[in-house]
Structure formats: structure tokens, C-alpha cells
Design a protein around this motif. Sequence first.
Motif, short mmCIF file in Angstrom:
data_model
loop_
_atom_site.label_atom_id
_atom_site.label_comp_id
_atom_site.label_asym_id
_atom_site.label_seq_id
_atom_site.Cartn_x
_atom_site.Cartn_y
_atom_site.Cartn_z
N TRP A 55 0.83 -1.19 0.00
CA TRP A 55 0.00 0.00 0.00
C TRP A 55 0.88 1.26 0.00
O TRP A 55 1.79 1.38 0.81
N LEU A 56 0.57 2.18 -0.91
CA LEU A 56 1.29 3.44 -1.00
C LEU A 56 0.29 4.57 -1.22
O LEU A 56 -0.87 4.34 -1.57
N THR A 57 0.77 5.79 -1.03
CA THR A 57 -0.07 6.96 -1.28
C THR A 57 0.64 7.91 -2.22
O THR A 57 1.87 7.89 -2.33
N LYS A 58 -0.15 8.72 -2.88
CA LYS A 58 0.39 9.87 -3.62
C LYS A 58 -0.03 11.11 -2.86
O LYS A 58 -1.23 11.35 -2.64
N ARG A 59 0.95 11.89 -2.43
CA ARG A 59 0.65 13.07 -1.64
C ARG A 59 -0.03 14.13 -2.49
O ARG A 59 0.20 14.23 -3.70
N SER A 60 -0.85 14.95 -1.86
CA SER A 60 -1.55 16.01 -2.57
C SER A 60 -0.57 16.97 -3.22
O SER A 60 0.49 17.28 -2.66
N SER A 61 -0.91 17.42 -4.41
CA SER A 61 -0.06 18.37 -5.12
C SER A 61 -0.09 19.76 -4.49
O SER A 61 0.69 20.63 -4.87
N LEU A 63 0.34 20.28 -1.19
CA LEU A 63 1.09 20.30 0.06
C LEU A 63 2.36 21.12 -0.07
O LEU A 63 2.98 21.17 -1.14
N ARG A 64 2.79 21.69 1.04
CA ARG A 64 4.00 22.50 1.05
C ARG A 64 5.25 21.63 0.93
O ARG A 64 6.22 22.00 0.26
N HIS A 65 5.23 20.48 1.60
CA HIS A 65 6.39 19.59 1.59
C HIS A 65 6.09 18.33 0.77
O HIS A 65 5.06 17.70 0.94
N HIS A 66 6.98 18.00 -0.14
CA HIS A 66 6.90 16.80 -0.97
C HIS A 66 5.57 16.67 -1.72
O HIS A 66 4.94 15.59 -1.70
N PRO A 67 5.09 17.72 -2.37
CA PRO A 67 3.81 17.61 -3.10
C PRO A 67 3.89 16.59 -4.23
O PRO A 67 4.89 16.52 -4.95
N GLY A 68 2.85 15.78 -4.35
CA GLY A 68 2.75 14.83 -5.45
C GLY A 68 3.65 13.62 -5.37
O GLY A 68 3.66 12.79 -6.28
N GLN A 69 4.42 13.49 -4.31
CA GLN A 69 5.35 12.37 -4.22
C GLN A 69 4.66 11.10 -3.72
O GLN A 69 3.64 11.15 -3.03
N ILE A 70 5.25 9.97 -4.09
CA ILE A 70 4.77 8.68 -3.63
C ILE A 70 5.35 8.44 -2.24
O ILE A 70 6.56 8.62 -2.02
N ALA A 71 4.51 8.03 -1.30
CA ALA A 71 4.96 7.88 0.08
C ALA A 71 4.24 6.73 0.77
O ALA A 71 3.16 6.30 0.34
N PHE A 72 4.84 6.26 1.85
CA PHE A 72 4.14 5.35 2.75
C PHE A 72 3.20 6.16 3.64
O PHE A 72 3.45 7.33 3.90
N PRO A 73 2.14 5.55 4.14
CA PRO A 73 1.40 6.22 5.21
C PRO A 73 2.33 6.39 6.41
O PRO A 73 3.09 5.49 6.74
N GLY A 74 2.29 7.54 7.02
CA GLY A 74 3.16 7.74 8.18
C GLY A 74 3.40 9.21 8.44
O GLY A 74 2.90 10.08 7.74
N GLY A 75 4.18 9.47 9.48
CA GLY A 75 4.48 10.85 9.83
C GLY A 75 5.28 10.92 11.12
O GLY A 75 5.73 9.89 11.66
N LYS A 76 5.44 12.12 11.62
CA LYS A 76 6.28 12.33 12.80
C LYS A 76 5.62 11.75 14.05
O LYS A 76 4.40 11.63 14.14
N VAL A 77 6.46 11.40 15.00
CA VAL A 77 5.99 10.89 16.29
C VAL A 77 5.47 12.07 17.11
O VAL A 77 6.20 13.03 17.37
N GLU A 78 4.20 12.02 17.48
CA GLU A 78 3.59 13.07 18.30
C GLU A 78 3.77 12.74 19.79
O GLU A 78 4.12 11.61 20.15
#
Length: 198
Positions: A55-61, A63-78
Motif C-alpha cells: 500500500w502506497l499513497t500519492k501526496r496532494s499536489s 502540500l508545502r512539503h513533498h507535493p505529489g510524491q509517492i509515500a508510505f502512510p506515516g508521519g512524525k511521532v507526536e
Amino acid sequence: MSDPFAPVLAALARPGRPSSDYDLNPDVVLPEGRKLRPAGVLVALEEHEAGLRLWLTKRSSHLRHHPGQIAFPGGKVESGDPSAAMAALREAREEIALPPENVEILGTLDPHETVTGFLVTPVIARVARPFVPQAEPGEVEEIFTVPFAHVANPAHFRIEKRRWRGTWRSYYVAPFGPYYIWGATARILRALSDRMAP
């Protein structure tokens, strides 16, 4: 029938090493004492008749950071996340509507340092049952799967380069159809594929 996850579990049992966005750029001098922010991404694999799918995602075009890039679901540790794995599960619920209770964590890869200052823990996981993905509005443009066999084979990766901040930067790519998988996502998958090799 053989377990399609057996090679993945065998790969996780083999030793690995940390990776970074700088691996192919040895001339880059990283500052001493740099502070990296912890993050987690979910490398979610689901069994299908034709084999495992990733499973992968395409980030929204937009977005300020990495727009349109292919990414894993995930993010910073809150602050409320007890671990990088829990952060990856939380983000997967938010980004693609994958319920945490539908995920079996198989293990983790060594952390990956990004040019944006994150230390990312890749969390390898099995999606136990089919689910209906839903993209997080404003952040995820598309949710899709690719055959895991494609990104598990080191031969499907190549090195490309482009100018970044005034210098040439080399990076891995593993394109599949219309999806240009590159950067940190490709580097993490390459690390996994290296451990998959017999």
C-alpha cells in the motif's frame, strides 16, 4: 501452500544497517550534533491471489512539503505516541483509513535519515483483512497498491540524479506504471529488498 510472508520474516531476521537520503551522495558533510525528529512509516503488505501487494499513497499536489510524491502512510511521532510504530499506525488510520486492529506488525527496519531532518522507522506490517481505503482530504491525493515482488527485487531499482539546492543529488528510483517511486520511499524499499535477497 507456502506462506507469502515467510520471505519477509526471513529478511527481517537478517542484519541490516541504517540508511539515509545521503547514501548515494558521500560528498555531503552532515553537521555534528544535528537534531533529528523521530517519525514512523507503515510498509503495509496485503495478501492477494497473485501475491503480496504494497500500500502506497500519492501526496496532494497542494502540500508545502513533498507535493505529489509517492509515500508510505506515516508521519512524525507526536507527544501522545508511545513509539514510532504507534505513530505509523495512527497516521495510516488518518491517511488511508486502515484500522490499527487490522494490522499485524512483523518488525522494523533500521532507521532512515531524511534530508528534511527526520529519523524514520519503517514498520513492516501485514494487513490481516481487506479494508476500504479512504484518502485523508487535503493530504492524500491517491491510494494504490503495487506488487511487492516489484520493489522486493533489487534489479528493479536504478539510480538517477537531479539538481537540489545548487548541487547534484543522486537517489534511488523504482518506477511502476504511472507511479514514480523515488527518494526516501525508494531508499527504504531498497534497504528491504537488499535483505530479501538470498
